[in-house]
Motif scaffolding. Structure first.
Motif, PDB file in Angstrom:
ATOM      1  N   ARG A 369      -9.728  -8.805  -9.721  1.00 42.71           N
ATOM      2  CA  ARG A 369      -8.995  -8.583  -8.294  1.00 42.71           C
ATOM      3  C   ARG A 369      -8.870  -9.393  -6.770  1.00 42.71           C
ATOM      4  NH1 ARG A 369     -14.402  -5.586  -4.742  1.00 42.71           N
ATOM      5  NH2 ARG A 369     -14.164  -4.563  -7.106  1.00 42.71           N
ATOM      6  N   PHE A 370      -7.981  -9.126  -6.540  1.00 44.47           N
ATOM      7  CA  PHE A 370      -7.401  -9.324  -5.178  1.00 44.47           C
ATOM      8  C   PHE A 370      -6.742  -9.333  -4.158  1.00 44.47           C
ATOM      9  CE2 PHE A 370      -2.999  -8.952  -9.068  1.00 44.47           C
ATOM     10  CZ  PHE A 370      -2.717  -8.576  -7.578  1.00 44.47           C
ATOM     11  N   ALA A 371      -6.766 -10.029  -2.941  1.00 45.76           N
ATOM     12  CA  ALA A 371      -5.999  -8.887  -1.956  1.00 45.76           C
ATOM     13  C   ALA A 371      -4.896 -10.300  -0.840  1.00 45.76           C
ATOM     14  CB  ALA A 371      -7.602  -8.550  -0.778  1.00 45.76           C
ATOM     15  N   MET A 372      -3.482  -9.518  -0.660  1.00 48.37           N
ATOM     16  CA  MET A 372      -3.087  -9.830  -0.188  1.00 48.37           C
ATOM     17  C   MET A 372      -3.501 -10.060   1.846  1.00 48.37           C
ATOM     18  SD  MET A 372      -1.198  -9.293  -3.124  1.00 48.37           S
ATOM     19  CE  MET A 372      -0.086 -10.900  -2.619  1.00 48.37           C
ATOM     20  N   LEU A 373      -3.543 -11.277   1.740  1.00 47.84           N
ATOM     21  CA  LEU A 373      -4.079 -11.541   3.825  1.00 47.84           C
ATOM     22  C   LEU A 373      -3.366 -12.250   4.188  1.00 47.84           C
ATOM     23  CD1 LEU A 373      -6.158 -14.773   2.604  1.00 47.84           C
ATOM     24  CD2 LEU A 373      -6.670 -12.398   3.089  1.00 47.84           C
ATOM     25  N   SER A 374      -1.795 -11.127   3.923  1.00 47.33           N
ATOM     26  CA  SER A 374      -0.503 -10.673   4.642  1.00 47.33           C
ATOM     27  C   SER A 374       0.057  -9.467   6.001  1.00 47.33           C
ATOM     28  CB  SER A 374       0.893 -11.343   3.989  1.00 47.33           C
ATOM     29  OG  SER A 374       1.223 -10.228   3.285  1.00 47.33           O
ATOM     30  N   VAL A 410      -3.426   2.187  -0.880  1.00 46.12           N
ATOM     31  CA  VAL A 410      -4.000   1.061  -0.063  1.00 46.12           C
ATOM     32  C   VAL A 410      -5.200   1.837   0.851  1.00 46.12           C
ATOM     33  CG1 VAL A 410      -3.473  -1.020   1.455  1.00 46.12           C
ATOM     34  CG2 VAL A 410      -1.667   0.074  -0.168  1.00 46.12           C
ATOM     35  N   GLN A 411      -5.891   0.464   0.782  1.00 44.98           N
ATOM     36  CA  GLN A 411      -7.166   1.318   1.634  1.00 44.98           C
ATOM     37  C   GLN A 411      -6.995  -0.832   2.622  1.00 44.98           C
ATOM     38  OE1 GLN A 411      -9.999   2.564  -1.093  1.00 44.98           O
ATOM     39  NE2 GLN A 411     -10.952   3.880   0.655  1.00 44.98           N
ATOM     40  N   GLY A 412      -6.737  -0.460   3.638  1.00 39.26           N
ATOM     41  CA  GLY A 412      -6.845  -2.261   4.408  1.00 39.26           C
ATOM     42  C   GLY A 412      -6.033  -3.203   4.056  1.00 39.26           C
ATOM     43  N   LEU A 413      -6.791  -4.029   3.847  1.00 41.08           N
ATOM     44  CA  LEU A 413      -5.363  -5.331   2.960  1.00 41.08           C
ATOM     45  C   LEU A 413      -4.747  -4.992   1.789  1.00 41.08           C
ATOM     46  CD1 LEU A 413      -7.676  -8.069   4.722  1.00 41.08           C
ATOM     47  CD2 LEU A 413      -5.041  -7.467   5.294  1.00 41.08           C
TER      48      LEU A 413
END
Length: 574
Positions: A369-374, A410-413
């Motif tokens: 899994r990955f999340a976009m910090l932008s 989308v939930q959060g980032l």
């Protein structure tokens, strides 16, 4: 030195429930620290967490930090942490900053770990009341929860495999029955619909069901059985895949459903919080207000009534199994709780891992899994498109990414989960890092996984149930996973006890690595994303699974290439 005695010079204060920071501006001294800070805050974002004011992310009491003062001390410590230091977290409380080096994890976390003889809820509850411990679940206390999406694909893979095994892959005109739509269970309705089936679930807390409705993981909510069944039968007749929730206690609802001639599910499971008999499962006859009050004033009474309810619940599941309907435990330890309540045949219900998921684990496959910090949805869309191109020959990945981009809220980032195996996780990680380096993606990316993975868990009633060599309870593998990820340069590493099955029933490791576009990140990604899935192959090859052994012999034995793992086959006695 205790972190409480360290002078903290930063001025920013973060509030649980508020969104994590977005964009390129740093609140810390480096992107590894910034990623840990943002993911901690993202875990507690009101869009993501069940109860951010109490620091609870999911699962009844799976927390991201032990207390509000601890939360503030963690966020302050991350802001002042240097690039050659590591922050140590003991069950949600920051205890020290230590000098390490640039490639060491910036954070190392240990949650809920107790010595074997004391590894039970009674002793844990005693310590928790004294403020000495918290329950970290899996991704709650390791800051890599991404909302219900985090388990959607795994649930989809499970349901899909079950339909293939039992119904030649045909799901249209069929429905899945379950209960529990909280943090983990909330993935079930959408996962069922993605297979082409309908879903009927029971949820005791209307707010949780409404949260799933808002996020489009759930299609309909009803307060009575007749209305729910009328709608379900209409969808089934029309061949539509829709998800429905009935508000109520499953121990009240399921016996009534069993009396109906039109209640004929094709698959049955459960994702209530049965792993926690005090703070998770809601017993029959209790309102939410009553259970909240008695959990504090008379927890032993709650536990007794919960076990009575679970016994009734599991008897209903056994009835469904007896009718020839595939019925499986989805990892919430409900069978062990039922056995404790006197249901001696509870384990006639099989677990989902040995039934449907273990063949994937033998290939080193699991929940990347990955999340976009932008915080930019456009960055996620670019990543999805790049991964579709990278894995153009993988039909299941093509199908999943196309559906996920359309149906996953989308939930959060902005984040994505994608089940990938050995070799493919590395390809994906390096691609994402290159996109950050080239400026195609505007900010660094956090890459992690669930603790429910191929080589990171010892859990005899879930991930390691029914191992071929009988090594279900051997926890060395989970420890080696944590050690190996620390040595390989993961950005933060965690080791927990309990997870989704409760105290005394599992030990598990988590890892997160940051793709910041640097050459150093590329090197760390090569090591971590090679070792981590390889651990699953080592573990299953050692247990005697031929698929894992073949992969190990073909791809790992005697290899000398840089970053390649080495497999040394264990000499087995005749």
């Amino acid at each position: 030195m205790s972190i409480h005695n360290v002078r903290l010079f930063t001025t920013k204060t973060f509030i649980p429930g508020n969104p994590a920071p977005r964009g390129a501006a740093l609140n810390t001294k480096g992107w590894l620290q910034e990623a840990a800070l943002r993911m901690l805050l993202n875990n507690l974002d009101r869009e993501v967490a069940e109860n951010p004011e109490e620091l609870v992310v999911y699962g009844g009491r799976g927390k991201a930090a032990r207390s509000l003062p601890d939360f503030h001390n963690i966020t302050k410590a991350l802001q002042e942490l240097d690039n050659d230091e590591s922050l140590l977290i003991q069950s949600g409380s920051p205890v020290a900053r230590i000098k390490t080096w640039e490639n060491a994890p910036r954070v190392m976390i240990a949650n809920s770990n107790l010595v074997g003889n004391w590894a039970n809820w009674d002793h844990f509850d005693e310590l928790e009341k004294k403020g000495l411990m918290m329950y970290g679940q899996m991704t709650a206390g390791s800051w890599i929860y991404i909302g219900s999406q985090g388990i959607v694909q795994g649930t989809f893979e499970t349901f899909n495999e079950a339909f293939h095994q039992h119904y030649q892959g045909k799901s249209k005109g069929k429905f899945i029955f379950s209960a529990g739509l909280g943090g983990m269970g909330g993935a079930q309705p959408l996962a069922a619909v993605l297979t082409g089936a309908c879903f009927l679930g029971v949820e005791v807390d209307r707010k949780r069901a409404e949260m799933r409705l808002k996020s489009r993981y759930l299609d309909e909510i009803y307060d009575d059985i007749d209305s729910a069944m009328a709608s379900l039968n209409n969808h089934l007749e029309r061949g539509l895949a829709k998800s429905i929730a009935i508000i109520g206690n499953v121990v009240d609802i399921l016996p009534k459903l069993l009396e109906r001639k039109d209640f004929k599910p094709s698959l049955v499971t459960d994702q209530t919080s049965a792993h926690d008999p005090i703070y998770g499962y809601v017993p029959q006859g209790y309102s939410l207000e009553k259970v909240e009050k008695l959990r504090k004033s008379n927890p032993k009474l709650v536990e007794k009534d919960v076990l009575t309810s679970i016994a009734k619940h599991v008897n209903c599941l056994l009835e469904l199994k007896g009718r020839g309907i595939p019925t499986f435990d989805y990892g919430n330890n409900i069978r062990a709780m039922a056995e404790k309540a006197g249901i001696q045949n509870a384990f006639q219900i099989r677990g989902f891992v040995p039934e449907y998921i273990r063949p994937l684990f033998c290939k080193g496959k699991g929940p990347f899994r990955f999340a976009m910090l932008s915080g930019e949805l456009s960055d996620l869309k670019k990543a999805d498109a790049a991964l579709l191109n990278l894995f153009s020959d993988y039909e299941e990945i093509q199908r999943w990414l196309k559906v996920a981009s359309e149906r996953i809220s989308v939930q959060g980032l902005p984040a994505r989960i994608l089940w990938l195996g050995y070799g493919d996780r590395l390809k994906a990680g390096l691609l994402l890092n290159q996109m950050v380096k080239n400026g195609e993606i505007s900010c660094p990316i956090v890459i992690g996984r669930d603790h429910l993975d191929c080589g990171s868990v010892a859990s005899p009633y879930r991930e390691t149930e029914g191992m071929k060599d009988g090594s279900d309870a051997v926890a060395d593998w989970a420890l080696l996973n944590a050690f190996g990820n620390i040595a390989s340069g993961a950005s933060w590493v965690s080791f927990h006890h309990g997870g989704g099955v409760g105290m005394g029933y599992s030990l598990h490791a988590g890892m997160v690595i940051v793709a910041d576009g640097s050459d150093g990140a590329s090197e760390r990604l090569k090591r971590v994303l090679t070792f981590d899935p390889a651990m699953g192959i080592f573990r299953h090859a050692d247990a005697g699974y031929e698929t894992a052994q073949n992969i190990a012999y073909e791809q790992m034995s005697g290899k000398v290439e840089e970053n390649s793992p080495h497999y040394y086959p264990r000499v087995l006695k005749d």
